[in-house]
Enzyme design. Structure first.
Site, mmCIF file in Angstrom:
data_model
loop_
_atom_site.group_PDB
_atom_site.id
_atom_site.type_symbol
_atom_site.label_atom_id
_atom_site.label_comp_id
_atom_site.label_asym_id
_atom_site.label_seq_id
_atom_site.Cartn_x
_atom_site.Cartn_y
_atom_site.Cartn_z
ATOM 1 C CB ILE A 123 -3.722 -3.719 3.853
ATOM 2 C CG1 ILE A 123 -2.258 -4.776 3.591
ATOM 3 C CG2 ILE A 123 -4.298 -3.789 2.593
ATOM 4 C CD1 ILE A 123 -3.322 -5.999 4.459
ATOM 5 C CB CYS A 124 -4.881 1.637 0.964
ATOM 6 S SG CYS A 124 -5.481 2.334 0.128
ATOM 7 C CB ALA A 125 -9.372 -2.218 2.709
ATOM 8 C CB VAL A 135 -7.620 -3.705 -1.168
ATOM 9 C CG1 VAL A 135 -6.221 -3.639 -1.302
ATOM 10 C CG2 VAL A 135 -7.536 -4.727 0.634
#
Lengths: 247, 96
Positions: A123-125, A135
């Site tokens: 997950i790209c946060a 996000v």
């Protein structure tokens, strides 16, 4: 050397009392710097920020109807619904010298542990000042920090699953808060791990353990006997109207 | 009476004034103040004003309180507090 206290479930007043008790013990040198993970007992709890007006932020009648406890945190920030199945809460309690001198920078540092954990789950946060992890522009984690006696207590939640209906039946955020946001309602401004990725909450916890302990020397531990006693005494404050209804 | 303002990129700030005579002033919201006890100095400063001060005088009183008490404000600033205060006192005919 850090102490990591693994995931436990407590009532709202106990969670806040334990963070404060550990803070006192870390400040005095009686306890090691601590990373703690915890959840909130059924049917969930609401915590409000130190400076919030409880009656303005929380539907107290609805809390009573659902049996949801409401507690005032020692930290600032906003009101949070702590769903027992919907989140993992962390606290980092350590000498302030371990982190950047600047408060905004230290928020960013500790939130980077969460960003790393989410990255490990694919997950790209990113960090959104002052105190959020987002996000795709949606909040997935919020944190709050206090500093006293030379230590930092920062605690925050990582959303795993969202029960938006219950959350916004309990919380009454001012619509003014949306004025600088891209979305038109609070529900759309939130996301959670399960909506981003199909991992289990156990996998989220493992990822958080990795993110928070990376490059640290640590051992797993428990609360000391003194921390337990102190937290029981402090619990009275977090149960009382004088503290919880102070604003 | 109460007024609220959302600081762009910051937090919600609400100021309420209740009661006549010497009204109770309460600052609330999801902001951060370090140390947290500093909010007492800010509210005390506003309580000590007589309501006739110009906006820049209110700002200066708050500036002094923040500086003297070594307070750090995050998500709000003295200017929003001063604006809310003036917004209330300017319509409250009974002030103070």
């Amino acid at each position: 050397m850090w102490r990591v206290i693994g995931l436990n479930v407590y009532q709202a007043f106990e969670n806040m009392a334990i963070d404060e008790a550990v803070g006192e013990c870390v400040a005095s040198g009686a306890s090691q710097p601590t990373i703690r993970f915890y959840k909130w007992s059924y049917p969930g709890s609401v915590s409000i920020g130190r400076f919030q007006c409880i009656a303005e932020e929380v539907d107290l009648e609805k809390c009573k109807e659902l049996g949801v406890d409401c507690v005032r945190r020692v930290t600032g920030g906003g009101a949070v619904f702590h769903d027992p199945e919907g989140e993992i809460t962390y606290s980092v309690i350590a000498p302030a010298r371990y982190f950047s001198r600047g408060i905004p920078e230290s928020y960013r540092e500790i939130c980077s542990y969460i960003i790393d954990a989410l990255s490990g789950l694919g997950i790209c946060a990113g960090f959104r000042p002052v105190n959020d992890v987002v996000v795709g522009g949606k909040k997935i984690s919020g944190s709050a920090q206090t500093r006293r006696n030379g230590i930092i207590i920062q605690h925050g939640t990582i959303l795993y699953k969202l029960d938006r209906n219950t959350m916004f039946s309990l919380l009454k955020p001012s619509r003014l808060k949306l004025s600088d946001k891209a979305f038109g309602n609070f529900e759309d401004g939130l996301t959670c791990v399960r909506e981003e990725n199909g991992v289990s909450i156990a996998q989220l916890y493992e990822a958080l353990l990795d993110g928070f302990t990376e490059d640290k020397e640590y051992r797993f531990g428990e609360l000391s006997e003194y921390e337990r006693e102190l937290s029981m005494r402090l619990g009275e404050k977090y149960l009382g109207r004088e503290w919880n209804f102070s604003r | 009476m109460e007024l609220e303002e959302k600081v762009p990129g910051g937090k919600l700030v609400r100021l309420s004034v209740k009661g006549n005579g010497r009204p109770k002033i309460m600052l609330s919201g999801d902001f951060f103040i370090y140390p947290e006890e500093g909010i007492t100095a800010i509210e005390g400063t506003l309580s000590g004003l007589n309501g006739t001060e110009a906006l820049d005088e209110v700002e200066y009183a708050l500036y002094k309180a923040v500086k003297y008490n070594d307070i750090e404000l995050i998500g709000l600033d003295i200017y929003v507090i001063a604006r809310l205060y003036k917004g209330i006192v300017d319509v409250e005919s009974h002030w103070p």
